[in-house]
Motif scaffolding. Structure first.
Motif, PDB file in Angstrom:
ATOM      1  N   ASP A  26      41.045  41.398  36.664  1.00 33.15           N
ATOM      2  CA  ASP A  26      42.128  41.715  35.720  1.00 33.15           C
ATOM      3  C   ASP A  26      43.474  41.265  36.283  1.00 33.15           C
ATOM      4  O   ASP A  26      44.314  40.712  35.564  1.00 33.15           O
ATOM      5  CB  ASP A  26      42.208  43.232  35.461  1.00 33.15           C
ATOM      6  N   ASN A  29      43.670  37.545  36.130  1.00 34.48           N
ATOM      7  CA  ASN A  29      43.913  37.077  34.755  1.00 34.48           C
ATOM      8  C   ASN A  29      45.343  37.334  34.313  1.00 34.48           C
ATOM      9  O   ASN A  29      45.956  36.494  33.651  1.00 34.48           O
ATOM     10  CB  ASN A  29      42.953  37.763  33.777  1.00 34.48           C
ATOM     11  N   GLY A  30      45.854  38.502  34.648  1.00 34.43           N
ATOM     12  CA  GLY A  30      47.230  38.842  34.271  1.00 34.43           C
ATOM     13  C   GLY A  30      48.223  37.861  34.885  1.00 34.43           C
ATOM     14  O   GLY A  30      49.125  37.367  34.212  1.00 34.43           O
ATOM     15  N   ASN A  33      47.903  34.417  33.263  1.00 34.98           N
ATOM     16  CA  ASN A  33      48.547  34.328  31.943  1.00 34.98           C
ATOM     17  C   ASN A  33      50.039  34.062  32.071  1.00 34.98           C
ATOM     18  O   ASN A  33      50.589  33.236  31.331  1.00 34.98           O
ATOM     19  CB  ASN A  33      48.350  35.647  31.167  1.00 34.98           C
TER      20      ASN A  33
HETATM   21  C1  LIG Z   1      45.567  36.878  28.956  1.00 40.29           C
HETATM   22  O1  LIG Z   1      45.814  36.184  27.760  1.00 40.29           O
HETATM   23  C2  LIG Z   1      44.738  36.240  26.842  1.00 40.29           C
HETATM   24  C3  LIG Z   1      45.062  35.296  25.691  1.00 40.29           C
HETATM   25  O2  LIG Z   1      46.387  35.393  25.275  1.00 40.29           O
HETATM   26  C4  LIG Z   1      44.561  37.680  26.391  1.00 40.29           C
HETATM   27  O3  LIG Z   1      43.511  37.780  25.481  1.00 40.29           O
HETATM   28  C5  LIG Z   1      44.259  38.534  27.626  1.00 40.29           C
HETATM   29  O4  LIG Z   1      44.199  39.900  27.244  1.00 40.29           O
HETATM   30  C6  LIG Z   1      45.316  38.355  28.683  1.00 40.29           C
HETATM   31  N1  LIG Z   1      44.864  39.028  29.887  1.00 40.29           N
HETATM   32  C7  LIG Z   1      45.644  39.783  30.625  1.00 40.29           C
HETATM   33  C8  LIG Z   1      44.989  40.444  31.780  1.00 40.29           C
HETATM   34  O5  LIG Z   1      46.837  39.945  30.401  1.00 40.29           O
END
Ligand SMILES: *[C@@H]1O[C@H](CO)[C@@H](O)[C@H](O)[C@H]1NC(C)=O
Ligand SMILES: *[C@@H]1O[C@H](CO)[C@@H](O)[C@H](O)[C@H]1NC(C)=O
Length: 196
Positions: A26, A29-30, A33
């Motif tokens: 997580d 990914n954050g 992004n």
């Molecule tokens: C990252 O971005 C994707 C697509 O915009 C989104 O679905 C996802 O929840 C985001 N993940 C985090 C951990 O912010």
């Protein structure tokens, strides 16, 4: 009453679960992004010129605001979970590598913005831009410190990277000082300054 208690219990459980389930993935990914948004924003910043800035400038400012907001949210997610966070070394390594790419993207974005200073800093857009950069500075700083706290096994390198980024942030704030842009005070009749 009973219904209410069940609702409260459900909320309590989901909050607990949110705490328990912030994984290293997580966090990666954050950060990833925010890195992607920053890379896209760099393209938008590079593309700005005196002809298109009226149409595209505000969108770029909003992108900076979004980066700052995402950084603040990610920092809050880590802060609310960090008591229970102790990642395996291999996961810490993943986070450090992702952080490295994040820092590089921020550096590139800020350098791109600094290189546009000669025209961006002299137009009214520099007001909201200067303000949002201060929000960005705080958001990036806090998030970086939080991330570094999650990765004891590779923090030395991350600290060095952040230190350099912190210098670039300082330089960017210097390039875009917060100032008042009042038409009329500089000798232009009120109302004629902005519209032309
Ligand atoms: C990252 O971005 C994707 C697509 O915009 C989104 O679905 C996802 O929840 C985001 N993940 C985090 C951990 O912010
Ligand atoms: C970043 O730089 C600012 C000065 O611009 C300083 O006050 C702050 O302590 C630095 N942050 C870190 C974590 O080194």
């Amino acid at each position: 009453m009973q219904f209410k208690s069940i609702a409260l219990l459900t909320i309590a459980l989901s909050v607990n679960q949110a705490h328990a389930t912030l994984t290293a993935k997580d966090v990666v990914n954050g950060i990833h992004n925010i890195t992607e948004l920053s890379t896209d924003t760099l393209d938008a910043v590079k593309d700005l010129n005196p002809e298109n800035v009226a149409a595209k400038g505000l969108k770029a400012v909003q992108d900076f605001r979004q980066i700052a907001t995402d950084a603040a949210n990610e920092n809050a997610a880590i802060a609310s979970a960090s008591d229970s966070l102790a990642f395996a070394e291999v996961d810490q390594q993943d986070i450090c590598e992702t952080f490295s790419g994040f820092v590089k993207a921020q550096e590139d974005l800020l350098q791109g913005l600094i290189s546009q200073k000669s025209f961006l800093s002299s137009i009214p857009l520099s007001m909201p831009l200067g303000a949002v950069l201060r929000f960005l500075n705080v958001g990036i700083g806090k998030l970086s410190v939080s991330i570094i706290g999650l990765v004891p096994s590779c923090a030395e390198e991350s600290k060095k990277e952040f230190k350099a980024l912190n210098e670039t942030l300082k330089e960017t704030l210097k390039a875009y000082p917060v100032k008042l842009h009042l038409p009329g005070v500089v000798g232009t009749p009120l109302g004629l300054g902005l519209g032309q």
